[in-house]
Motif scaffolding. Sequence first.
Motif, short mmCIF file in Angstrom:
data_model
loop_
_atom_site.label_atom_id
_atom_site.label_comp_id
_atom_site.label_asym_id
_atom_site.label_seq_id
_atom_site.Cartn_x
_atom_site.Cartn_y
_atom_site.Cartn_z
N SER A 162 27.24 38.59 45.81
CA SER A 162 27.49 38.61 47.24
C SER A 162 26.18 38.59 48.04
CB SER A 162 28.31 39.85 47.62
OG SER A 162 27.68 41.02 47.15
N ASN A 224 34.30 46.52 42.49
CA ASN A 224 34.86 45.47 41.64
C ASN A 224 36.21 45.00 42.18
OD1 ASN A 224 36.92 45.09 39.07
ND2 ASN A 224 34.97 44.00 38.82
N TYR A 225 36.99 45.93 42.69
CA TYR A 225 38.33 45.60 43.19
C TYR A 225 38.25 44.65 44.39
CZ TYR A 225 42.93 46.21 45.32
OH TYR A 225 44.17 45.99 45.87
N GLY A 227 35.84 42.55 44.89
CA GLY A 227 35.24 41.30 44.46
C GLY A 227 33.76 41.13 44.69
N PRO A 230 31.63 41.86 40.34
CA PRO A 230 32.50 41.49 39.22
C PRO A 230 31.94 41.92 37.87
CG PRO A 230 31.34 39.57 40.05
CD PRO A 230 31.02 40.68 40.99
#
Length: 290
Positions: A162, A224-225, A227, A230
Amino acid sequence: CVPVSMESTRQRRTSRRSVSPSKLRRLEEGVFSTEWASWLPAIKFVALLVVGKVLLVFIALSPFLFNKMGISLLVPEHWGEGKTDFAQQTDEILRKPFDGFQWTSITLLAFVVYVYATEIHDGNWGAIQAGLFIALDDLIGEQVNGLMASVSNYAAVWTMPSRTSLLLFAGLSIEVYFMFCVFGVVFYKFLPKDRRAKIWGYDNRLVMSILLSVIPFVVEMWLNYIGVMPWAYPLWCARFPFIMWFGYWAGIRKSMEAGDGPWGETMRRSIMMAVAAALMAVILIPQGLV
């Protein structure tokens, strides 16, 4: 005032001349060996720390073994087809500060400086040592994690594709690293001042490390949930939470030991950890391995 006799003066001069150069050399060697011996525990500690981090290689290479054993549950999706999309996105922004620089990183740097300046002013050397341990331990661990992508030609164990001001390593942005720099300081302040105090009948450092390790564990699960962080390997996921939690617990527990330990010993550990992190960076980064 008692006068010093000529005889006593002559005796002192004679005793000084009586120390031969070879004896002086042996004395100097003894001092050097003593100083060297004081560094050995720190060197051994850092060596074991690096070996422990390298055990992450098993997570990255385990799909080879599981694939041959026919255990498809533990083989990542699209294994053997090259790097994942997340890994490729990470490579595109890795250590490119001019592409995504944000002024928030300067504010975070000032925050880190303020935290350590406050602790130094107040003489909280235990909190400082705990903070340094987490900061340096994370640098070593993140380089090993980044090495996983090169070793497996698949992906690092965790990645951060990100947007960020600067992606230091595959799984570490500069904003997150500034957080880790104060991580140990903040958690050390939760500890009771009495190291012998009990919580529910157990050692307070053990209980607090278990409780506090839940915080970063839950945060990573959430990242992680949504995104932004990852995971690539089945062994490092919500189905096997113990491995991830244990990593956080071990780091926090060791940081508490660093904060409670003697200043000289813990400082030598910090210096050796900094040397190890710097050597890894000098060797691995130019080769494109992390």
